[in-house]
Design an enzyme around this catalytic site. Structure first.
Site, PDB file in Angstrom:
ATOM      1  N   SER A 135       0.815  -1.211   0.000  1.00  0.00           N
ATOM      2  CA  SER A 135       0.000   0.000   0.000  1.00  0.00           C
ATOM      3  C   SER A 135       0.855   1.270   0.000  1.00  0.00           C
ATOM      4  O   SER A 135       0.344   2.361  -0.209  1.00  0.00           O
ATOM      5  CB  SER A 135      -0.953   0.010   1.200  1.00  0.00           C
ATOM      6  N   LYS A 164       0.920   4.270   6.757  1.00  0.00           N
ATOM      7  CA  LYS A 164       0.315   5.168   5.767  1.00  0.00           C
ATOM      8  C   LYS A 164       0.951   6.554   5.934  1.00  0.00           C
ATOM      9  O   LYS A 164       1.612   6.831   6.933  1.00  0.00           O
ATOM     10  CB  LYS A 164      -1.202   5.294   5.994  1.00  0.00           C
TER      11      LYS A 164
END
Lengths: 412, 131
Positions: free
Chosen positions: B51, B88
């Site tokens: 991701s 993230k």
């Protein structure tokens, strides 16, 4: 003032740090060999489970509520403890480590917001929840910490004016330094609270509770009797309870080899050498012919070298060994002296000189190899491939998240 | 009678020319000083999934995560979501926190104002051993 910083449910908090899925679940940690519950998260405490309860008694209840059960992962706890202690030192500028999850420190004229800030920063930087109690003495700081644990802020500053009220609410058995036997004796004499205790005069207290009891009383009255000092360890111990009783000389020797390797690493880390090695064996306490033979060997020179410690431990074993079903073995090293300060006798036997010379050259090499390749890479022949952890029953062991590259926590 | 104890010196005296560069010697490079600025508050975690691939963070990489640093918008962070750790980019916009993946195949995770973002720490380095 003197502060006590205490980690909340420390072992359970360690198990939780890398397991976000356990944030609100009950967590319990078991003793060596997974026998008893030694640490509980607050969720587990609120189920009514007590510290010290055998696992088999509580297992069904724990499984019903989906509690997480762990074997003791001392490698993880010690690493996280070192981090908490280092962080506390960086925030406060001083501290005295008292146990794996507690440290005393001094802080001048602390305000509530200052103390809360220290606590919050400590939690943020380590991920381990802590409580802080501040008071005039160590013994009072212990009580203040206990109160702080129940407050939403996690901090309690005990002022001199508040002391009497707190002592009146504190059961005498909950005072630091008052053991169960002394508690019973005091209860019989009508002393129920800490306040009852300090109302007795010094002579009475010394007569019934010796000088240590008197020191506790002084501390409770706000007079420092236990000073903040640097940790002085006079002896080190390594012990283990076997999963199954061990009878043979070889098996016991093997366990001693593991202890000696552990103690050698501890001594080296502290820069100490031991002059005495003591070995004790224990049969089951629940059997009629309970035995605990022990012996001590005095070394001619201080040593932190595994083979030397093991040779001494083996000599002890030879002296005390008798075939019996032993449940535990333990090795102590005592009379610790600073490394490198050793004194050579003027007329050292030549053979002895040679041995010491060998040890001095070999010992750092062994340590380097173990540092680079892990403690398993080079062990005494007697220990075989075993380390202490291998001797324990650990069915619920968590990974060594912070000390093993292969065990790092995963992030997506 | 007391034993007489005397110290014993092991150091020998060496002869010969001293190195002209000896005074200029420095410790050789140590990655600990580069990667662990706050040793007591730095944890290593292993990345799983891609991701964050446009940021150059791939599955199997070791993330060096510092808890002592205060996160600001734009930092790569590790946070807890749904009972697991996630790595993230943190974006702070109009009082809202957004966990932004650096990969178009993944969607932003928006933390509503009433929710609490549980931050594990700030990623300060990525280590990849390739052989």
């Amino acid at each position: 003032m003197i502060g006590l910083c205490d980690c909340n449910s420390f072992y359970a908090s360690c198990e939780r740090l890398f397991r976000p899925d356990l944030r609100r679940r009950a967590v319990v940690v078991l003793s060596n060999n997974d026998g008893c519950i030694v640490a509980l998260s607050s969720e587990a405490k609120s189920l009514g489970i007590r510290r010290g309860a055998p696992l088999f008694e509580e297992r069904e209840r724990l499984e019903q509520v989906g509690a997480a059960i762990f074997s003791s992962n001392y490698t993880l706890y010690q690493d996280l403890s070192d981090r908490v202690m280092a962080t506390l030192l960086s925030l406060v500028g001083n501290r005295e480590v008292y146990s794996i999850d507690e440290a005393f420190f001094t802080l001048e004229g602390p305000t509530q917001s200052q103390a809360e800030q220290i606590r919050n920063e400590l939690i943020r930087m380590t991920g381990i929840p802590v409580s802080i109690g501040l008071a005039r003495t160590k013994t009072l700081a212990k009580l203040a910490n206990h109160e702080g644990k129940r407050l939403p802020s996690g901090v309690m500053i005990l002022t001199a004016e508040q002391e009497q009220g707190l002592l009146q609410r504190t059961r005498i058995g909950d005072v630091w330094g008052i053991g169960r036997r002394r508690e019973e004796m005091l209860q019989k004499r009508g002393i129920r609270t800490a306040y009852d205790f300090i109302c007795k005069d010094d002579r009475w207290i010394e007569k019934h509770c010796t000088i240590t009891g008197l020191q506790t009383a002084w501390e409770l009255r706000g007079k420092k009797a236990v000073s903040i000092e640097v940790e002085k360890s006079l002896s080190l111990c390594s012990g283990i309870s076997f999963e199954k009783p061990k009878e043979s000389f070889e098996e016991l020797e093997q366990s001693l080899a593991c202890h000696c390797a552990t103690l050698s690493a501890k001594l080296t880390k502290r820069g100490k050498q031991a002059r005495e090695v003591t070995v004790a064996l224990y049969t089951s306490r629940f059997q009629d012919d309970y035995q605990c033979p022990s012996a001590t060997v005095v070394l001619s020179q201080g040593s932190d070298y595994t083979p030397t410690l093991l040779a001494a431990a083996k000599a002890c074993l030879v002296a005390i060994y008798k075939k019996a079903p032993y449940k535990a073995s333990r090795v102590w090293v005592t009379t610790l002296e600073q490394q490198g300060l050793h004194q050579y006798r003027l007329f050292e036997p030549e053979l002895e000189q040679k041995r010491i010379g060998q040890e001095e050259r070999l010992s750092p090499v062994v340590q380097e190899i173990q540092k680079a390749y892990g403690r398993r890479a080079l062990v005494c022949g007697t220990a075989g491939q075993m380390l202490k952890a291998d001797l324990m029953g650990q069915a619920f062991l968590s990974p060594r998240y912070t000390t093993d590259w292969k065990a790092l926590p995963t992030v997506r | 009678m007391d034993e007489l104890l005397v110290p014993f010196f092991l150091e020998t005296v060496r002869c010969g020319f001293p190195s002209p560069a000896a005074d200029s010697r420095e410790e050789s490079l140590d990655f600990n000083t580069l990667l662990f600025k706050h040793k007591a508050n730095t944890y290593c975690l292993r990345c799983s999934g891609d991701s964050m691939k446009l940021k150059g963070i791939f599955s199997g990489d070791i993330l060096v995560v510092d808890r002592s640093i205060r996160a600001k918008s734009g930092d790569v962070i590790v946070a807890e979501t749904g009972g697991a750790f996630t790595v993230k980019t943190l974006l702070l916009k109009e009082g809202k926190a957004i966990l932004h993946p650096e990969n178009p195949d993944f969607a932003d995770i928006v933390i509503a104002e009433e929710e609490e973002l549980v931050l594990f720490g700030v990623v300060t380095a990525v280590v990849r051993v390739i052989r």
